[in-house]
Design a protein around this motif. Sequence first.
Motif, PDB file in Angstrom:
ATOM      1  N   ILE A 146      -2.830 -11.475  -3.637  1.00  0.00           N
ATOM      2  CA  ILE A 146      -2.999 -11.306  -2.615  1.00  0.00           C
ATOM      3  C   ILE A 146      -4.829 -11.419  -2.560  1.00  0.00           C
ATOM      4  O   ILE A 146      -5.465 -11.513  -2.404  1.00  0.00           O
ATOM      5  CB  ILE A 146      -2.656  -9.537  -1.980  1.00  0.00           C
ATOM      6  CG1 ILE A 146      -1.396  -9.842  -1.539  1.00  0.00           C
ATOM      7  CG2 ILE A 146      -3.230  -9.542  -0.798  1.00  0.00           C
ATOM      8  CD1 ILE A 146      -0.870  -8.789  -0.215  1.00  0.00           C
ATOM      9  N   LEU A 147      -5.153 -10.833  -4.126  1.00  0.00           N
ATOM     10  CA  LEU A 147      -6.443 -10.267  -3.973  1.00  0.00           C
ATOM     11  C   LEU A 147      -6.776 -11.132  -5.961  1.00  0.00           C
ATOM     12  O   LEU A 147      -5.717 -11.211  -6.624  1.00  0.00           O
ATOM     13  CB  LEU A 147      -7.273  -8.985  -4.665  1.00  0.00           C
ATOM     14  CG  LEU A 147      -7.009  -7.739  -3.467  1.00  0.00           C
ATOM     15  CD1 LEU A 147      -7.460  -6.464  -3.901  1.00  0.00           C
ATOM     16  CD2 LEU A 147      -8.356  -8.204  -2.586  1.00  0.00           C
ATOM     17  N   GLN A 149       0.615  -0.769   0.431  1.00  0.00           N
ATOM     18  CA  GLN A 149       0.330   0.059  -0.158  1.00  0.00           C
ATOM     19  C   GLN A 149       0.972   1.161  -0.208  1.00  0.00           C
ATOM     20  O   GLN A 149       0.592   1.453  -0.926  1.00  0.00           O
ATOM     21  CB  GLN A 149      -1.245  -0.267   1.185  1.00  0.00           C
ATOM     22  CG  GLN A 149      -2.216   1.417   1.058  1.00  0.00           C
ATOM     23  CD  GLN A 149      -2.206   0.884   2.131  1.00  0.00           C
ATOM     24  OE1 GLN A 149      -2.879   0.194   3.326  1.00  0.00           O
ATOM     25  NE2 GLN A 149      -3.972   1.677   2.606  1.00  0.00           N
ATOM     26  N   GLN A 150       2.097   1.513   1.151  1.00  0.00           N
ATOM     27  CA  GLN A 150       3.149   2.170   0.864  1.00  0.00           C
ATOM     28  C   GLN A 150       3.493   2.736  -0.172  1.00  0.00           C
ATOM     29  O   GLN A 150       3.736   3.565  -1.213  1.00  0.00           O
ATOM     30  CB  GLN A 150       4.195   2.347   1.476  1.00  0.00           C
ATOM     31  CG  GLN A 150       3.256   2.281   3.123  1.00  0.00           C
ATOM     32  CD  GLN A 150       4.361   1.959   4.757  1.00  0.00           C
ATOM     33  OE1 GLN A 150       4.426   0.987   5.146  1.00  0.00           O
ATOM     34  NE2 GLN A 150       5.771   2.638   4.719  1.00  0.00           N
ATOM     35  N   ALA A 208      -3.827   0.010  -4.791  1.00  0.00           N
ATOM     36  CA  ALA A 208      -2.852  -0.706  -4.284  1.00  0.00           C
ATOM     37  C   ALA A 208      -3.582  -1.988  -4.161  1.00  0.00           C
ATOM     38  O   ALA A 208      -2.709  -2.902  -4.600  1.00  0.00           O
ATOM     39  CB  ALA A 208      -3.558  -0.430  -2.637  1.00  0.00           C
ATOM     40  N   GLU A 209      -4.851  -1.984  -4.852  1.00  0.00           N
ATOM     41  CA  GLU A 209      -5.700  -3.216  -5.970  1.00  0.00           C
ATOM     42  C   GLU A 209      -4.745  -3.830  -6.878  1.00  0.00           C
ATOM     43  O   GLU A 209      -4.459  -5.183  -6.437  1.00  0.00           O
ATOM     44  CB  GLU A 209      -6.731  -2.644  -6.113  1.00  0.00           C
ATOM     45  CG  GLU A 209      -7.583  -3.732  -6.678  1.00  0.00           C
ATOM     46  CD  GLU A 209      -9.066  -3.758  -7.034  1.00  0.00           C
ATOM     47  OE1 GLU A 209      -8.731  -2.650  -8.115  1.00  0.00           O
ATOM     48  OE2 GLU A 209      -9.693  -4.123  -7.000  1.00  0.00           O
ATOM     49  N   GLU A 232      -0.205   1.826 -14.940  1.00  0.00           N
ATOM     50  CA  GLU A 232      -1.193   1.221 -14.011  1.00  0.00           C
ATOM     51  C   GLU A 232      -2.090   2.757 -13.715  1.00  0.00           C
ATOM     52  O   GLU A 232      -3.104   2.500 -12.891  1.00  0.00           O
ATOM     53  CB  GLU A 232      -1.149   1.191 -12.786  1.00  0.00           C
ATOM     54  CG  GLU A 232      -0.246  -0.657 -13.510  1.00  0.00           C
ATOM     55  CD  GLU A 232      -1.599  -1.219 -13.928  1.00  0.00           C
ATOM     56  OE1 GLU A 232      -2.639  -1.692 -13.550  1.00  0.00           O
ATOM     57  OE2 GLU A 232      -0.990  -2.353 -14.459  1.00  0.00           O
ATOM     58  N   ARG A 233      -1.248   4.093 -12.859  1.00  0.00           N
ATOM     59  CA  ARG A 233      -2.320   4.752 -12.559  1.00  0.00           C
ATOM     60  C   ARG A 233      -3.633   4.874 -13.447  1.00  0.00           C
ATOM     61  O   ARG A 233      -4.878   5.503 -13.305  1.00  0.00           O
ATOM     62  CB  ARG A 233      -1.680   6.052 -12.577  1.00  0.00           C
ATOM     63  CG  ARG A 233      -1.894   6.965 -11.701  1.00  0.00           C
ATOM     64  CD  ARG A 233      -1.356   7.883 -11.106  1.00  0.00           C
ATOM     65  NE  ARG A 233      -2.186   9.612 -10.671  1.00  0.00           N
ATOM     66  CZ  ARG A 233      -2.834  10.393 -10.900  1.00  0.00           C
ATOM     67  NH1 ARG A 233      -2.857  10.841 -12.591  1.00  0.00           N
ATOM     68  NH2 ARG A 233      -3.149  11.449  -9.920  1.00  0.00           N
ATOM     69  N   GLN A 234      -3.150   5.752 -14.880  1.00  0.00           N
ATOM     70  CA  GLN A 234      -4.048   5.952 -16.343  1.00  0.00           C
ATOM     71  C   GLN A 234      -4.990   4.668 -15.854  1.00  0.00           C
ATOM     72  O   GLN A 234      -6.384   5.578 -16.541  1.00  0.00           O
ATOM     73  CB  GLN A 234      -3.205   6.064 -17.410  1.00  0.00           C
ATOM     74  CG  GLN A 234      -2.433   7.424 -17.065  1.00  0.00           C
ATOM     75  CD  GLN A 234      -1.353   7.008 -18.526  1.00  0.00           C
ATOM     76  OE1 GLN A 234      -1.129   6.438 -18.927  1.00  0.00           O
ATOM     77  NE2 GLN A 234      -0.831   7.863 -18.887  1.00  0.00           N
ATOM     78  N   LYS A 235      -4.840   3.620 -15.948  1.00  0.00           N
ATOM     79  CA  LYS A 235      -5.530   2.143 -16.327  1.00  0.00           C
ATOM     80  C   LYS A 235      -7.044   2.783 -15.008  1.00  0.00           C
ATOM     81  O   LYS A 235      -7.545   2.425 -15.323  1.00  0.00           O
ATOM     82  CB  LYS A 235      -5.149   1.350 -16.079  1.00  0.00           C
ATOM     83  CG  LYS A 235      -4.480   0.749 -17.167  1.00  0.00           C
ATOM     84  CD  LYS A 235      -3.785  -0.716 -17.324  1.00  0.00           C
ATOM     85  CE  LYS A 235      -2.534  -1.028 -18.358  1.00  0.00           C
ATOM     86  NZ  LYS A 235      -1.897  -2.412 -18.428  1.00  0.00           N
TER      87      LYS A 235
END
Length: 131
Positions: free
Chosen positions: A75-76, A56-57, A66-67, A96-99
Amino acid sequence: MDKVADIGRDIGAYIRQQRSHAKISLRQLSKLAGVSNPYLSQIERGVRKPSAEILQQIAKGLRISAEALYVQAGILDLPVGGPVTDAIRADTALSERQKQVLLDVYESFRRENQVASTSEPEPEPESKPEE
């Protein structure tokens, strides 16, 4: 035991890739995430498997969800979607941020439309007779 080692390498390579896309050095990410430089280096090399809190950090430092890291780390489970969400997730030209931003906008539109279609139509305003 080998599977755990593979997951550690996979998440480390994924973090390195995301850091590279963000054009952030290991030292910069270490500061942004509040994780020691040597520990972050060990994670990226697959020597250490980070906890959910550390992921998460790191996600916060990379400005990604974080997902996304949790899914990569096993984990998920990968969230279910449809053709649109699958296409967004599969697009290698997006960070990943844009997605995540695209997925958030898409889901908000879907929720809004679902609420609009399930709510009863509003009564038309009464018109006053013209004088």
